[in-house]
Scaffold this active site. Structure first.
Site, PDB file in Angstrom:
ATOM      1  N   TYR A  37       0.862  -1.191   0.000  1.00 23.78           N
ATOM      2  CA  TYR A  37       0.000   0.000   0.000  1.00 23.78           C
ATOM      3  C   TYR A  37       0.897   1.239   0.000  1.00 23.78           C
ATOM      4  O   TYR A  37       1.869   1.291  -0.748  1.00 23.78           O
ATOM      5  CB  TYR A  37      -0.965  -0.053   1.190  1.00 23.78           C
ATOM      6  CG  TYR A  37      -2.140   0.896   1.046  1.00 23.78           C
ATOM      7  CD1 TYR A  37      -2.947   0.861  -0.090  1.00 23.78           C
ATOM      8  CD2 TYR A  37      -2.423   1.824   2.030  1.00 23.78           C
ATOM      9  CE1 TYR A  37      -4.012   1.732  -0.238  1.00 23.78           C
ATOM     10  CE2 TYR A  37      -3.496   2.698   1.890  1.00 23.78           C
ATOM     11  CZ  TYR A  37      -4.280   2.657   0.756  1.00 23.78           C
ATOM     12  OH  TYR A  37      -5.333   3.523   0.617  1.00 23.78           O
ATOM     13  N   LYS A  92     -20.488 -20.002  -8.788  1.00 20.31           N
ATOM     14  CA  LYS A  92     -19.835 -19.898 -10.095  1.00 20.31           C
ATOM     15  C   LYS A  92     -18.363 -19.529  -9.918  1.00 20.31           C
ATOM     16  O   LYS A  92     -17.477 -20.065 -10.597  1.00 20.31           O
ATOM     17  CB  LYS A  92     -20.542 -18.839 -10.928  1.00 20.31           C
ATOM     18  CG  LYS A  92     -20.255 -18.923 -12.418  1.00 20.31           C
ATOM     19  CD  LYS A  92     -21.103 -19.981 -13.074  1.00 20.31           C
ATOM     20  CE  LYS A  92     -20.962 -19.937 -14.580  1.00 20.31           C
ATOM     21  NZ  LYS A  92     -21.922 -20.803 -15.252  1.00 20.31           N
TER      22      LYS A  92
END
Length: 750
Positions: A37, A92
């Site tokens: 970050y 999925k």
């Protein structure tokens, strides 16, 4: 508990749902966080701002698919809304990851208007490498997919339409071949005119079925020209209007070669099946109940009825998971701008071809040990067949490149190996050995030549160009089994019971006569014991290596080659080694099968043999001799053996690899312990060759590592022999035979 109760428990178990976010880079230190970050992250951001293509190098975009739905047409549930569809979309994502290692964000949009939905999805293009549309009602789904494909520069695929089309298309190609009919001659009747049915019909036209040979029915009957003129059909179903007269499904099925059901259960009777053409093909794919049951369809007629459903408890399940993960994998890896018709056809063709190949034992076991062999009850591969990844995906990638949809090209041979590596470290390691074997195949005597697994392995060795297998056994028996298995190869067979093998008898007698063996006994061993026959065959140079042990206990299988071939000139002892492959690590374990209570000389020699074996796999060995002591922390006779073995190795000028010990197992494997606590150690990293102090420890140790660590085991590989001999474990699978044969060939080459 009912299935419903089990499903609730499955989803509610903490943490709720089926997916989570996992990091792929270290986050253990303050510096790690500054790279992940602020402030370090600014650098890749600037790179992308200057060149958007850098998003594929600096982020997960190239391996990230958005599974997007509004929940308006969830299978079996209908229009349940966006939020209620989330468990399906999460599922999925699980399938994408499980079968093709593709990451997924599922996105449920509470939007019914197609234009608004399209705008929302198109705005997410910077996030994703591809979009999988899911459970969107017709006809809006056609418009949405078409518009998004035009607007977005990444692949867009509506699985409800094209998945069923591709998988059933593969099954149809094979079914037509089995019944001896040409695709161009087939007359096909559809029950259902929704998204899946219309897309499937269009795909069948691409396969070569004339559009005029397709009759489509919906709840109101046949899609006729009269209904089209009356405005009863939409722009997507109107092309399949046929004839002027209306009719019902039973009229449309009369004389049809193929029935494709994508509607509701129980609408087809046995009488309707009897009116179809000879040897009919019936794809009753409504879920959970097919248009006609498997049993009723089969019992309706006396000729061949080829039947497929959408259910897993019957043969020939048309399951979309055979398509979308691998189609997207290929599309992402060549940075395709779309998933076009050529890519879909390539997927169907590859699936159809794969169904004709011998099925791995692991797949057979996963489906209840029922025989799986190309024919009326096995038209398409099973979803758990790992070969789909590296057979279908490269075909899709090739089609994308050749059709101009790809933005990057790939060396497809290297790409196939890259895909194999995604299946696990063992595939990656074995590919190194198999490539070496293919460069100069050698003759491998398979002592148990009549065994079904051995015959199947021999066929694969020939097909892959790995070895020249010699099956030892009765020729008529082997040829009969080869035919029964549907294998297309002409095996080399040697029958010890027939022919002139006096020179083998002479050799065995000469070498064992002072070990109590008579000529009569030598003749019996050559004629009746294939292990002795194979051992003499290798020793006399008629074969370069041998494999045995599939149907024998390890000691009895090892005895003949030890007596006849013996150890190498520079070796006094043989040893058994397992290669354990973890996700990011490979470890060789020795000795696990041969030496019961080795002294320091044996331990030293076994270490050298195992290090040489590691090099064949392109692994630079770092060897640790294990004990319950760390570098003299305990003083007993037991710990002195590995310590003395290390001294022998350090004094040996031929040892060109780092080795140390005695040490505990965690010291050998944990880098911090090794380099910080024992900075004087010879190893510059965690050990990858583990030498156990005795057979009991070795056998227990490798099995604990394998089971608790989730490792794959390759072996046992027999080192120290004068010529390549490998003894399988009873119950090994075909892939194990192929793996060890590959190692044997490389051993023979060297």
């Amino acid at each position: 508990m009912t299935l419903e109760d089990d499903a609730r428990e499955y989803h509610r178990r903490v943490p709720p749902g089926k997916v989570e976010i996992a990091t792929t880079k270290p986050t253990n230190t303050q510096r790690d966080l500054s790279l992940a970050y602020s402030p370090g992250v600014a650098t890749p951001c600037r790179d992308i701002a200057e060149n958007p293509e850098q998003a594929y190098r600096n982020t997960v975009k190239g391996n990230l698919v958005g599974v997007v739905s509004n929940g308006s047409a969830v299978l079996g549930l209908g229009d349940i809304g966006a939020q209620a569809s989330k468990p399906v979309m999460e599922g999925k994502g699980v399938l994408f990851k499980r079968f093709a290692d593709i990451d997924v964000f599922d996105v449920e949009l509470d939007l019914d208007d197609p234009d608004t939905f399209t705008q929302a999805v198109a705005a997410m293009e910077p996030t994703f490498g591809g979009i999988n549309l899911e459970d969107i009602k017709a006809p809006e789904c056609f418009e949405i997919e078409s518009d998004l494909s035009e607007r977005m520069d990444i692949p867009v695929f509506h699985d409800d339409q094209h998945g069923t089309a591709i998988i059933s298309g593969a099954a149809l190609q094979n079914a037509a071949d089995i019944v001896g009919k040409n695709l161009s001659d087939l007359h096909v009747t559809f029950a259902g005119a929704g998204a899946a049915a219309t897309a499937t019909a269009r795909f069948y036209v691409s396969l070569g079925i004339p559009q005029e040979n397709i009759t489509m029915c919906d709840i109101d009957g046949i899609l006729s020209e009269a209904r089209a003129e009356a405005g009863d059909l939409n722009e997507f179903t109107e092309p399949f209007a046929c004839g002027e007269d209306d009719g019902e499904l039973e009229d449309a099925m009369e004389g049809a070669d193929v029935f494709v059901g994508l509607s509701v259960g129980g609408i087809v009777s046995q009488e309707m099946v009897r009116t179809m053409a000879d040897d009919p093909i019936i794809f009753a794919m409504a879920n959970p109940d097919p248009e006609i049951t498997y049993e009723d369809a089969k019992d309706a007629r006396d000729d061949t009825v080829i039947m497929a459903t959408g259910r897993s408890d019957y043969p020939n399940q048309v399951n979309n998971v055979l398509g979308f993960p691998f189609i997207f994998r290929g599309a992402l890896d060549v940075r395709a701008t779309e998933i076009n018709e050529e890519m879909k056809l390539a997927a169907a063709d590859a699936l159809a071809k794969l169904a004709r190949e011998d099925v791995p034992d692991a797949v057979v076991k996963a489906y209840g040990d029922e025989p799986l062999q190309f024919g009326p009850d096995y038209l398409i591969p099973k979803p758990l067949d790992q070969r789909v990844l590296y057979e279908v995906t490269p075909a899709v990638a090739r089609a994308a490149i050749e059709s101009g949809a790809a933005r990057t090209e790939r060396d497809l041979d290297a790409y196939r190996e890259e895909l194999e590596a995604r299946l696990g470290k063992s595939r990656e390691m074995m590919r190194v050995v198999m490539n070496k074997a293919q460069s100069d195949p050698k003759r491998v005597a398979l002592a148990e030549g009549e065994n079904e697994k051995t015959i199947r392995a021999a066929s694969q060795l020939v097909e892959d160009g790995i070895a020249e297998p010699v099956l030892i056994g009765r020729r008529d028996h082997i040829l009969q089994k080869t035919e029964e298995l549907g294998l297309d190869f002409d095996p080399i067979v040697v029958n010890p019971r027939e022919g002139e093998w006096t020179h083998y008898v002479d050799y065995l007698y000469e070498h064992r006569q002072r070990k109590g063996l008579t000529r009569t006994e030598a003749n019996e061993l050559i004629r009746q014991d294939s292990n002795y026959f194979a051992s003499v065959m290798v020793e006399m140079g008629d074969a370069d290596a041998m494999l045995t042990g599939l149907t024998n206990h390890y000691p009895s299988a090892l005895r003949p080659p030890l007596q006849i071939i013996g150890t190498a000139e520079n070796a006094n002892y043989a040893a058994g080694v397992y290669m354990l492959t973890f996700r990011n690590r490979v470890v060789f374990c020795a000795d696990t099968t041969v030496n019961l209570d080795p002294d320091e000389e044996v331990l030293a020699e076994v270490t050298k043999h195992t290090a040489e074996l590691a090099k064949r796999f392109n692994v630079e060995p770092r060897a640790a001799l294990l004990s319950y002591s760390d570098f003299g922390s305990v003083e007993t006779e037991g710990v002195r053996k590995p310590r003395n073995a290390v001294n022998i190795l350090h004094d040996d000028p031929d040892v060109d690899f780092p080795v140390d010990g005695e040490m505990q197992a965690d010291t050998a494997l944990v880098e911090e312990m090794l380099t910080e606590t024992y900075e004087f150690a010879e190893l510059d990293g965690p050990a990858n060759v583990l030498v156990f102090p005795n057979l009991e420890a070795g056998n227990i140790g490798y099995k604990v590592l394998q089971r608790l660590g989730g490792a794959e085991a390759i072996g046992p590989m027999l080192v120290g022999m004068d010529k390549p001999v490998y003894v399988l474990q009873r119950g090994d699978e075909v892939k194990d035979i192929v793996n060890l044969a590959s190692v044997a060939v490389v051993d023979a080459q060297e």
